[in-house]
Design a protein around this motif. Structure first.
Motif, PDB file in Angstrom:
ATOM      1  N   SER A   1     -26.768  45.075  23.220  1.00  0.00           N
ATOM      2  CA  SER A   1     -26.413  43.659  23.149  1.00  0.00           C
ATOM      3  C   SER A   1     -26.324  43.058  24.543  1.00  0.00           C
ATOM      4  CB  SER A   1     -25.077  43.493  22.423  1.00  0.00           C
ATOM      5  OG  SER A   1     -25.179  43.937  21.101  1.00  0.00           O
ATOM      6  N   ARG A   2     -25.724  43.838  25.474  1.00  0.00           N
ATOM      7  CA  ARG A   2     -25.613  43.330  26.841  1.00  0.00           C
ATOM      8  C   ARG A   2     -26.996  43.156  27.463  1.00  0.00           C
ATOM      9  NH1 ARG A   2     -22.295  47.416  28.258  1.00  0.00           N
ATOM     10  NH2 ARG A   2     -20.126  47.080  27.677  1.00  0.00           N
ATOM     11  N   ALA A   3     -27.879  44.133  27.226  1.00  0.00           N
ATOM     12  CA  ALA A   3     -29.214  44.050  27.799  1.00  0.00           C
ATOM     13  C   ALA A   3     -29.982  42.868  27.241  1.00  0.00           C
ATOM     14  CB  ALA A   3     -29.976  45.350  27.522  1.00  0.00           C
ATOM     15  N   SER A   4     -29.877  42.655  25.907  1.00  0.00           N
ATOM     16  CA  SER A   4     -30.592  41.533  25.313  1.00  0.00           C
ATOM     17  C   SER A   4     -30.001  40.199  25.724  1.00  0.00           C
ATOM     18  CB  SER A   4     -30.579  41.663  23.785  1.00  0.00           C
ATOM     19  OG  SER A   4     -29.270  41.539  23.288  1.00  0.00           O
ATOM     20  N   SER A   5     -28.686  40.184  26.023  1.00  0.00           N
ATOM     21  CA  SER A   5     -28.049  38.926  26.389  1.00  0.00           C
ATOM     22  C   SER A   5     -28.496  38.430  27.756  1.00  0.00           C
ATOM     23  CB  SER A   5     -26.520  39.100  26.374  1.00  0.00           C
ATOM     24  OG  SER A   5     -26.117  39.915  27.451  1.00  0.00           O
ATOM     25  N   ARG A   6     -29.128  39.325  28.572  1.00  0.00           N
ATOM     26  CA  ARG A   6     -29.635  38.887  29.871  1.00  0.00           C
ATOM     27  C   ARG A   6     -31.130  38.585  29.837  1.00  0.00           C
ATOM     28  NH1 ARG A   6     -26.016  43.091  31.421  1.00  0.00           N
ATOM     29  NH2 ARG A   6     -27.716  44.588  31.459  1.00  0.00           N
ATOM     30  N   SER A   7     -31.761  38.654  28.661  1.00  0.00           N
ATOM     31  CA  SER A   7     -33.207  38.524  28.565  1.00  0.00           C
ATOM     32  C   SER A   7     -33.683  37.118  28.890  1.00  0.00           C
ATOM     33  CB  SER A   7     -33.682  38.939  27.168  1.00  0.00           C
ATOM     34  OG  SER A   7     -33.099  38.115  26.186  1.00  0.00           O
TER      35      SER A   7
ATOM     36  N   ALA B   1     -32.586  35.002  31.183  1.00  0.00           N
ATOM     37  CA  ALA B   1     -32.706  34.853  32.630  1.00  0.00           C
ATOM     38  C   ALA B   1     -33.924  35.600  33.146  1.00  0.00           C
ATOM     39  CB  ALA B   1     -31.435  35.358  33.312  1.00  0.00           C
ATOM     40  N   ARG B   2     -34.181  36.788  32.605  1.00  0.00           N
ATOM     41  CA  ARG B   2     -35.358  37.544  33.038  1.00  0.00           C
ATOM     42  C   ARG B   2     -36.643  36.828  32.644  1.00  0.00           C
ATOM     43  NH1 ARG B   2     -32.539  42.179  31.171  1.00  0.00           N
ATOM     44  NH2 ARG B   2     -33.840  42.199  29.325  1.00  0.00           N
TER      45      ARG B   2
ATOM     46  N   ARG C   1     -39.461  35.500  35.210  1.00  0.00           N
ATOM     47  CA  ARG C   1     -40.846  35.961  35.095  1.00  0.00           C
ATOM     48  C   ARG C   1     -41.800  34.784  34.901  1.00  0.00           C
ATOM     49  NH1 ARG C   1     -42.001  41.183  34.731  1.00  0.00           N
ATOM     50  NH2 ARG C   1     -40.319  42.697  34.414  1.00  0.00           N
ATOM     51  N   GLY C   2     -41.341  33.768  34.181  1.00  0.00           N
ATOM     52  CA  GLY C   2     -42.181  32.580  34.025  1.00  0.00           C
ATOM     53  C   GLY C   2     -42.445  31.901  35.359  1.00  0.00           C
ATOM     54  N   ILE C   3     -41.396  31.763  36.174  1.00  0.00           N
ATOM     55  CA  ILE C   3     -41.565  31.174  37.505  1.00  0.00           C
ATOM     56  C   ILE C   3     -42.465  32.059  38.357  1.00  0.00           C
ATOM     57  CG2 ILE C   3     -40.343  30.484  39.606  1.00  0.00           C
ATOM     58  CD1 ILE C   3     -37.900  29.902  37.817  1.00  0.00           C
ATOM     59  N   ALA C   4     -42.312  33.396  38.214  1.00  0.00           N
ATOM     60  CA  ALA C   4     -43.120  34.333  38.995  1.00  0.00           C
ATOM     61  C   ALA C   4     -44.577  34.336  38.561  1.00  0.00           C
ATOM     62  CB  ALA C   4     -42.539  35.743  38.869  1.00  0.00           C
ATOM     63  N   LEU C   5     -44.890  33.826  37.378  1.00  0.00           N
ATOM     64  CA  LEU C   5     -46.280  33.667  36.957  1.00  0.00           C
ATOM     65  C   LEU C   5     -46.866  32.348  37.447  1.00  0.00           C
ATOM     66  CD1 LEU C   5     -46.166  34.987  33.280  1.00  0.00           C
ATOM     67  CD2 LEU C   5     -47.265  36.079  35.235  1.00  0.00           C
ATOM     68  N   VAL C   6     -46.052  31.312  37.469  1.00  0.00           N
ATOM     69  CA  VAL C   6     -46.529  29.999  37.908  1.00  0.00           C
ATOM     70  C   VAL C   6     -46.815  30.003  39.413  1.00  0.00           C
ATOM     71  CG1 VAL C   6     -45.873  27.582  38.194  1.00  0.00           C
ATOM     72  CG2 VAL C   6     -45.376  28.758  36.046  1.00  0.00           C
ATOM     73  N   ALA C   7     -45.932  30.634  40.199  1.00  0.00           N
ATOM     74  CA  ALA C   7     -46.077  30.618  41.664  1.00  0.00           C
ATOM     75  C   ALA C   7     -47.407  31.204  42.124  1.00  0.00           C
ATOM     76  CB  ALA C   7     -44.901  31.349  42.308  1.00  0.00           C
TER      77      ALA C   7
ATOM     78  N   GLY D   1     -41.922  40.470  39.126  1.00  0.00           N
ATOM     79  CA  GLY D   1     -41.503  39.470  38.150  1.00  0.00           C
ATOM     80  C   GLY D   1     -40.504  38.472  38.695  1.00  0.00           C
ATOM     81  N   SER D   2     -40.519  38.262  40.015  1.00  0.00           N
ATOM     82  CA  SER D   2     -39.560  37.333  40.624  1.00  0.00           C
ATOM     83  C   SER D   2     -40.139  36.782  41.922  1.00  0.00           C
ATOM     84  CB  SER D   2     -38.233  38.036  40.897  1.00  0.00           C
ATOM     85  OG  SER D   2     -37.342  37.178  41.597  1.00  0.00           O
ATOM     86  N   VAL D   3     -39.820  35.506  42.200  1.00  0.00           N
ATOM     87  CA  VAL D   3     -40.199  34.911  43.488  1.00  0.00           C
ATOM     88  C   VAL D   3     -39.053  34.997  44.477  1.00  0.00           C
ATOM     89  CG1 VAL D   3     -41.816  33.289  42.434  1.00  0.00           C
ATOM     90  CG2 VAL D   3     -39.430  32.606  42.751  1.00  0.00           C
ATOM     91  N   ARG D   4     -37.908  35.500  44.039  1.00  0.00           N
ATOM     92  CA  ARG D   4     -36.725  35.486  44.895  1.00  0.00           C
ATOM     93  C   ARG D   4     -36.722  36.606  45.924  1.00  0.00           C
ATOM     94  NH1 ARG D   4     -31.918  33.899  40.605  1.00  0.00           N
ATOM     95  NH2 ARG D   4     -31.960  31.670  41.042  1.00  0.00           N
ATOM     96  N   ARG D   5     -37.561  37.581  45.757  1.00  0.00           N
ATOM     97  CA  ARG D   5     -37.630  38.653  46.746  1.00  0.00           C
ATOM     98  C   ARG D   5     -39.096  38.953  47.040  1.00  0.00           C
ATOM     99  NH1 ARG D   5     -35.860  40.579  41.902  1.00  0.00           N
ATOM    100  NH2 ARG D   5     -37.131  42.158  40.842  1.00  0.00           N
ATOM    101  N   GLY D   6     -39.403  39.230  48.315  1.00  0.00           N
ATOM    102  CA  GLY D   6     -40.779  39.529  48.688  1.00  0.00           C
ATOM    103  C   GLY D   6     -40.966  39.475  50.190  1.00  0.00           C
ATOM    104  N   ALA D   7     -41.882  40.308  50.682  1.00  0.00           N
ATOM    105  CA  ALA D   7     -42.167  40.345  52.120  1.00  0.00           C
ATOM    106  C   ALA D   7     -42.965  39.137  52.575  1.00  0.00           C
ATOM    107  CB  ALA D   7     -42.928  41.641  52.444  1.00  0.00           C
ATOM    108  N   TRP D   8     -43.429  38.307  51.663  1.00  0.00           N
ATOM    109  CA  TRP D   8     -44.262  37.162  52.010  1.00  0.00           C
ATOM    110  C   TRP D   8     -43.460  35.922  52.398  1.00  0.00           C
ATOM    111  CZ3 TRP D   8     -43.425  33.007  48.741  1.00  0.00           C
ATOM    112  CH2 TRP D   8     -42.800  33.299  47.526  1.00  0.00           C
TER     113      TRP D   8
END
Length: 393
Positions: free
Chosen positions: A9-15, A17-18, A22-28, A78-85
Motif C-alpha cells: 500500500s505504501r509503495a502504491s501510494s507513492r506511484s 509522484a513517480r 517520469r512524465g516530465i522526464a519523457l517530455v524533457a 526517469g527524472s530530470v532532477r538529477r543528472g550530470a548534464w
C-alpha cells in the motif's frame, strides 16, 4: 492488514509522484531532441559562414554531447532532477550566446538557425525550470534573456524589437514550464496523500469490522477459559459459543442462516438474544411488543445489540436483577434492557466499544435509535427504539 500488504500500500501510494516525474522526464528529452535536430540541420551551413569553423563545430558538438547525456539520463533514471548534464547545459547556453555573435556574420546572428544560440537558450531555460526551484529558475531565465539581449543589440542586425522579443521568449518559456511542473508535482503529491488517506481509512474500517466481529466472541471465550466461571454458566456459554462460531463461518463466506419471514418479530428476536444467559437474573416482559415485525437487517442488528448489552451486564454490572421490556405504541417499538448493577459515571467515563460501536453505531446504521442511561450505584438502562414497519401499521 499484514506487513506485506501494508508495504504494498505504501509503495502504491507513492506511484502518482513517480508517474508525474517520469512524465516530465519523457517530455524533457523530447523537447531537447527537437532542438537538437534543428541545430544539426543548420550546423553545416553555419560552419560554412563562421569565421572560425573549428570553434563553431566544437561548440555545436559540445551541445550535441550534453544533449545526448540529457536524453539518456532522463530516460534511464526517469527524472530530470538529477543528472550530470545540469551544469554543462547551463554553461553552454551562456557561452553560446556571445559565441554566435563573435563567430557568425551580423546578418546571421538573429533570425537564423545557423545562430542556434537563441533556440538553445530557450530550451535550456525551459528545462532548467523542471529541475531548479521555481524562483531560481525564473531568475535564471530572466538573466539569460538579458544576456542574450545585451549581445544581440551589439550586432548590426534587425530592429531591437526583434531582439527584445527573442530575449523575452527565454524567461517566458521558463515561467510556463516552472508553473506546469510545479502544478503536476503538487497534483501528484495530493493524489498520493489521498491514496494514503484511503488506505488508512480502509485499515481503520477493517479494524472496526474485526472488532465488531469478535467483540462478543472474545467475551464468551474469556469466560469459558476462566477457571472461576461457575459451572452453571458453562452450558449457556457453550450455546453462545456455538452461535458465534456459526456467525463467524458466515462472516468468512459460508451460506448465512435463513430466517423465516414470519418469525422476524421483536419476540423471536429477544428469545434468540436471551439464549445462553440463563445465569443472569433476567426477567423478560415482552408481551406488549413481541408481535411487532422487523425487517432482516433490523432483526439481526437489534438482536446482536441486546446480546452485547447482556454480555456487558454479565461481565461488569454485578446485577441482582435484569429486566428486558418490549412495548409499542403503534408507530414505534421499544426494547429496554435495565439492570440494578453498579452502573457508571457517564459524565467522566466514555462508552466502551461494545455500547458505543457494537450497539450504538450498528443500530444507527439501520435507522434505530439508542439511549444509554447510567449512574454509579443505580444500574444501567439501554433503550432501543425503532419505527413500526408499514405492514404492521
Amino acid at each position: 492488514m499484514d506487513s506485506r500488504s501494508e508495504a504494498l500500500s505504501r509503495a502504491s501510494s507513492r506511484s502518482s509522484a513517480r508517474r508525474a516525474e517520469r512524465g516530465i522526464a519523457l517530455v524533457a528529452p523530447t523537447m531537447r531532441a527537437v532542438v537538437l535536430v534543428q541545430i544539426l540541420l543548420a550546423a553545416a551551413s553555419g560552419a560554412g559562414v563562421a569565421e572560425h569553423r573549428g570553434a563553431y563545430w566544437a561548440l555545436t558538438l559540445s551541445v550535441v554531447a550534453v544533449s545526448l547525456l540529457l536524453i539518456v539520463q532522463c530516460l534511464v533514471t526517469g527524472s530530470v532532477r538529477r543528472g550530470a548534464w545540469h551544469v554543462p547545459d547551463l554553461l553552454l547556453a551562456w557561452l553560446a550566446v556571445p559565441a554566435m555573435n563573435l563567430l557568425l556574420p551580423d546578418p546571421f546572428v538573429v533570425g537564423t538557425w545557423e545562430a542556434w544560440a537563441s533556440g538553445f537558450a530557450v530550451n535550456v531555460g525551459a528545462l532548467a525550470a523542471a529541475w531548479l526551484p521555481p524562483g531560481v529558475a525564473m531568475v535564471h531565465g530572466v538573466a539569460l534573456g538579458g544576456w542574450y539581449l545585451a549581445w544581440t543589440l551589439t550586432a548590426n542586425t534587425t530592429s531591437w524589437e526583434t531582439s527584445l522579443s527573442n530575449a523575452l521568449t527565454i524567461p517566458g518559456y521558463a515561467l510556463v514550464v516552472a508553473l506546469l511542473t510545479h502544478y503536476l508535482r503538487g497534483l501528484a503529491v495530493d493524489a498520493d496523500q489521498s491514496r494514503e488517506d484511503a488506505v488508512a481509512a480502509t485499515r481503520a474500517l477493517e479494524l472496526e469490522r474485526y472488532q465488531l466481529t469478535v467483540h462478543d466472541a472474545s467475551s464468551i471465550l474469556r469466560l469459558l477459559s476462566d477457571e472461576d466461571t461457575p459451572a452453571e454458566v458453562l452450558p449457556g456459554l457453550r450455546l453462545q459459543a456455538d452461535r458465534e462460531a456459526q456467525r463467524l463461518r458466515t462472516y468468512l463466506g459460508a451460506e448465512p442462516a435463513r430466517i423465516d419471514s414470519s418469525a422476524r418479530t421483536v419476540g423471536t428476536m429477544l428469545a434468540h438474544a436471551l439464549e445462553g444467559f440463563e445465569d443472569l437474573p433476567v426477567e423478560p416482559a415482552v408481551a406488549l411488543g413481541a408481535h411487532v415485525e422487523l425487517d432482516d437487517a433490523v432483526w439481526t442488528a437489534v438482536g446482536r445489540a441486546v446480546t452485547t448489552v447482556l454480555h456487558n451486564v454479565r461481565l461488569h454490572a454485578k446485577a441482582d436483577q435484569v429486566v428486558v421490556h418490549a412495548d409499542t405504541d403503534g408507530s414505534t417499538w421499544e426494547v429496554v434492557v435495565s439492570d440494578d448493577g453498579v452502573g457508571f459515571d457517564q459524565g467522566n467515563q466514555p462508552l466502551g466499544f461494545g455500547l458505543d460501536t457494537q450497539v450504538g453505531q450498528a443500530l444507527r446504521d439501520v435507522g434505530v435509535t439508542v439511549d444509554v442511561s447510567s449512574a454509579p450505584g443505580r444500574g444501567t438502562s439501554v433503550t432501543i427504539t425503532g419505527p413500526v414497519a408499514e405492514v404492521d401499521a
